[in-house]
Design a protein around this motif. Structure first.
Motif, PDB file in Angstrom:
ATOM      1  N   VAL A  31       0.872  -1.178   0.000  1.00  0.00           N
ATOM      2  CA  VAL A  31       0.000   0.000   0.000  1.00  0.00           C
ATOM      3  C   VAL A  31       0.903   1.220   0.000  1.00  0.00           C
ATOM      4  N   VAL A  49      -1.453  -0.822  -3.993  1.00  0.00           N
ATOM      5  CA  VAL A  49      -2.718  -0.097  -3.954  1.00  0.00           C
ATOM      6  C   VAL A  49      -2.491   1.272  -3.315  1.00  0.00           C
ATOM      7  N   ILE A  51      -3.486   4.393  -1.208  1.00  0.00           N
ATOM      8  CA  ILE A  51      -4.433   4.527  -0.086  1.00  0.00           C
ATOM      9  C   ILE A  51      -4.594   5.960   0.418  1.00  0.00           C
ATOM     10  N   LYS A  65      -9.058   1.892   4.883  1.00  0.00           N
ATOM     11  CA  LYS A  65      -8.453   1.885   3.542  1.00  0.00           C
ATOM     12  C   LYS A  65      -7.573   0.650   3.346  1.00  0.00           C
ATOM     13  N   ALA A  69      -8.143  -2.384   0.707  1.00  0.00           N
ATOM     14  CA  ALA A  69      -7.113  -2.777  -0.256  1.00  0.00           C
ATOM     15  C   ALA A  69      -6.880  -4.281  -0.227  1.00  0.00           C
ATOM     16  N   THR A  73      -7.708  -6.781  -3.515  1.00  0.00           N
ATOM     17  CA  THR A  73      -6.664  -7.566  -4.178  1.00  0.00           C
ATOM     18  C   THR A  73      -6.737  -9.055  -3.873  1.00  0.00           C
TER      19      THR A  73
END
Length: 621
Positions: A31, A49, A51, A65, A69, A73
């Motif tokens: 992240v 990802v 965030i 968040k 994520a 995924t």
């Protein structure tokens, strides 16, 4: 076994977790915030990802968040690393409630050890030695003052929540207590949202000793011996080592057994650390080592434990989180050699350890004997938004002396520029008589302010750095003829740019012991841990310009007797630009490369001083 793991962290710990996960065949998800869009941990993971914005409060500290994520995924598990949300029981529970695996202890264990006062009471009940003090509910100034008198000064006021050195005050006398209490409460409230405090007896010769523990879901708990983290600055660890110097077997057995009891008291699973404070006024003794707190996560300094035991703690974390029993029993664990870790920070010790940020134009660490844990590479940015640690430098040796030597060698050869680091500070600490003789306590750094002084580039280092410049610029004439004058010895001086200043080196006086790295444009010098960048200027007396920016300087005081170019004129490498007369000799100054004259400060008949910029040649695009 977990097949896909999201790492709810950044930087070096995220990279370190990714490395083990990949070796185990576990896919990884990173992240990242805006500031970390191009970070190494993002580049290293299988997926990443975004965030949120750069501030941690809007990204890495937003649990929803991170969980989103993981769901997005298809990650099965979340590893929190250290810091951020790693010891947040509510986040751990939210991960579990979302149907994900939490790679860490049970939320109830985190909660039990989260408040220092409650943890101390629990430890007393478990038979773990605790520092004399007060953890009562009565938080009035009157009661706390009375308890401080009963404990005996000096005392330590400590916030019951949080850590990292915040909300802590040493008080030496009753007259100072009220003001210190108010200050401590104010800081604790701002940092942790809780202004309650506890009192502890101040240990006069304190050493910070901690024990690595590990538990599984099958009731097994082992220790992996101790670490010494006494070298601290304002309660922040700087250098850690394992095992603790001066720890005899009977004392080790006692403290490690107490740590296992502490872990069992909270039904602990996963990696954790029991921190103790030792009164080392008469050496390390079992009856003078007291429980301080438990860190319910992987510690920053965990690599030294890995180095002496041969265990990969992240692998153990993933296996235990997957439901497996501990890979090894207590009698299968042993100490092998000695390990030391130093935290290389982007900060300037000479300026009060202020953080230093920016792009790493140079970042080179010799990993011959060193395990490098980092979240950055050369050309990466050191962000102002997060912890300023650049890397952890970890060494292992057959004994403590060998480990110290290897770490010193690493620091003497690393190159970091232009970001400032604490490397010179670390080197001075390592080479001090106190550290080498293991005369350690948590006040050692504070008593040695000279360790923070700036390093000045010595003439000897400049002389050595001049050698590659001289060889590069001498051309067909060779270094022996550089600066030739009739009836005089050859001059071998070289002018170099050091920041905005000009530095001179004499290549006829080579100096041993200073690391230099020549990348063809810059000579990088490590002097006592500090990195200096020397850009090429003109060789004194050579008549050749060699500055990377095309600046043509006067190699000595003289008079311009011929000017062959005009501003805006195109020139070719080696073309004569002007002639300088000095000491009854003529010196032709030539173009360093093909380009255009973009500035001209010289005129025929004009007198010039040494190292005056006479013109600038802009290279062809």
């Amino acid at each position: 076994m977990i097949t896909k793991l999201l790492i709810a962290n950044r930087g070096e710990i995220a990279c370190r977790i990714i490395r083990t996960a990949r070796a185990m065949g576990v896919a990884t998800v990173a992240v990242y915030s805006d500031a970390d869009a191009k970070a190494l941990h993002v580049r290293s993971a299988d997926e990443a990802v975004h965030i949120g914005p750069s501030p941690a409060a809007e990204s890495y500290l937003v649990g929803d968040k991170i969980i989103a994520a993981a769901k997005e995924t298809g990650a099965e598990a979340v590893h929190p690393g250290y810091g951020f949300l790693s010891e947040n029981a509510a986040f751990a529970q939210a991960v579990i409630d979302a149907g994900l695996i939490w790679v860490g202890p049970k939320p109830s264990s985190i909660e039990a050890m989260g408040l220092k006062d409650a943890a101390k009471k629990l430890m007393r009940e478990a038979g773990v030695p605790v520092t004399p003090g007060y953890e009562g509910e009565d938080q009035s100034v009157e009661r706390l003052s009375k308890e401080a008198e009963a404990i005996g000064y000096p005392v330590l006021i400590k916030a019951v929540a949080g850590g990292g050195g915040k909300g802590m005050r040493k008080v030496d006398a009753p007259a100072d207590f009220a003001a210190a209490l108010e200050s401590c409460r104010r800081e604790a409230k701002a940092s942790f949202g809780n202004d309650e405090v506890l009192l502890e007896k101040w240990i006069t010769s304190p050493r910070h000793i901690e024990v690595q523990v590990f538990g599984d879901a099958h009731g097994n708990v082992v220790h992996m011996f101790e670490r010494d983290c006494s070298l601290q600055r304002r309660h922040q660890k700087v250098i850690e080592e394992a095992p603790a110097p001066g720890m005899d077997e009977s004392t080790r057995e006692a403290i490690c057994a107490a740590a296992v009891r502490a872990a069992k008291a909270v039904d602990y699973e996963g990696a954790g650390t029991i921190e103790f404070i030792a009164d080392a006024s008469e050496g390390l003794r079992a009856d003078r080592i007291f429980f301080m707190e438990m860190n319910t996560r992987l510690q920053v300094e965990h690599p030294v434990t890995e180095e002496i035991t041969g265990v990969d703690l992240v692998e153990w974390q993933l296996r235990v989180a997957s439901g497996e029993p501990l890979p090894l029993a207590q009698d299968e664990l042993s100490i092998n050699g000695h390990a030391i870790e130093a935290r290389l920070y982007a900060e300037d010790p000479a300026k009060g350890f202020l953080p230093s940020t920016g792009r790493l134009e140079m970042f080179s660490i010799d990993d011959g004997y060193t395990r490098i844990e980092t979240g950055v590479e050369q050309d990466d940015e050191i962000s102002p938004f997060y912890d300023p640690m650049i890397a952890k430098l970890v060494v292992h040796g057959e004994d403590r002396e060998a480990a110290i030597w290897r770490l010193e060698d690493c620091i003497e050869e690393l190159l970091v520029y232009p970001v400032k680091t604490n490397a010179p500070f670390l080197l001075r600490a390592l080479t001090s008589d106190e550290f080498e003789s293991a005369a350690l306590d948590t006040g050692l750094i504070a008593r040695n302010p000279e360790w923070s002084e700036a390093v000045e580039l010595s003439q000897a280092a400049l002389d050595q750095a001049a050698i590659p410049f001289l060889a590069r610029n001498a051309g067909q004439r060779g270094p022996a003829l550089t600066g030739y004058r009739l009836n005089a010895a050859p001059q071998m001086e070289v002018a170099m740019m050091l920041g905005d200043a000009v530095a001179k080196g004499d290549a006829s006086r080579p100096f041993d012991g200073v690391l230099q790295f020549d990348d063809g444009e810059t000579v990088w010098v490590n002097l006592l841990g500090e990195t200096f960048a020397l850009a090429p200027f003109a060789s004194r007396g050579s008549g050749a310009a060699s500055a990377a920016d095309g600046a043509i300087i006067a190699p000595m005081p003289g008079k311009v007797i011929a000017l062959d170019v005009a501003e805006g004129e195109a020139v070719t490498a080696g073309q004569r630009l002007m002639v300088l007369e000095a000491m009854k000799m003529e010196h032709a100054l030539t173009a360093p490369f093909d380009g255009t004259v973009t500035a001209l400060e010289a005129s025929v008949g004009g007198q010039v001083q040494v190292e005056a910029v006479l013109c600038v040649v802009e290279p062809e695009a």
